[in-house]
Design a protein around this motif. Sequence first.
Motif: not given
Length: 301
Positions: A90-96, A112-118
Amino acid sequence: MTNQPPIGLSILIPAYNYVCVNLVKGLQKQAQQLGIDYEIIVADDGSTAKQAIKINRGIANIPNCTYIEREENAGRAAIRNFLAEQSKYTWLLFLDCDMQLPDGLFLKRYLSNATDDIDVIDGGISIGGDHKALGNNIRFLYEHRAEPKHTARERGKRPYKSFRTTNYMVRRKVALAYPFDQRFRHYGYEDVLFGKQLKSVGIRILHIDNPMVLTDYETNPVFIAKTEEAMRTLARFKSELKGYSQIITAADTLSHSHLDIVIRLWHRFMGGIERKILTGNHPWLPLFNIYRLGYYLSLTK
């Protein structure tokens, strides 16, 4: 009915001529400790450093990790689109690939910041390294001067213009619906246009203080060459990036009073001397901005 991706985290790292095994190990350890469903995918974008490729191949032996080698360099936009397509969560974290983790709570702060409205979260960067040893490195001087603007509070004042691809998390459905513009094959500004695109479709960017640490700085000649490449990218896409670049704004302001002609003449005669200073052992930071503006204007006659 469309199949939804499973809830979890795909950590995606584009790599080019850089060994990132330790970064992957640190991320894998944090993900394991959190007990989440995850994957880490590193995609090499046509690196020319054979030794870096050889060492990075060890990533494939780390649990839940994949290492993909691509023969041709597709560019900063295309490699990120490719990684998004390869992901499954569901979530993708892109890092250099050339950054360091700040601590052992990096992934936890993101989740902890991955809420439904974000839909998009930008973690930012912090500036590391030995200040004394890097006192003559123009990239370090530039980033250090800009560091007060890197806080979430400051970035949040201009959320779309402050977006950087260095360290951010995005919902997979958003990344696939709004891919990076693959015309941006060369260095610079693909993230700026992405931020503009998100604003145009009303997708909010949340800026948080969860920075990756910048500790690896190019030599002065390499950084100035990359800066010139970025200015060429900016000149090519100036119509799309208008309002999102201080260089374009400054150039437009100068043109209204015809002072752009003066800067172009100055750069024609003094640009070589400026470049020699900036690539030397004692660069002067204020000269860097003068050189960038002059170089850009020399491309936009």
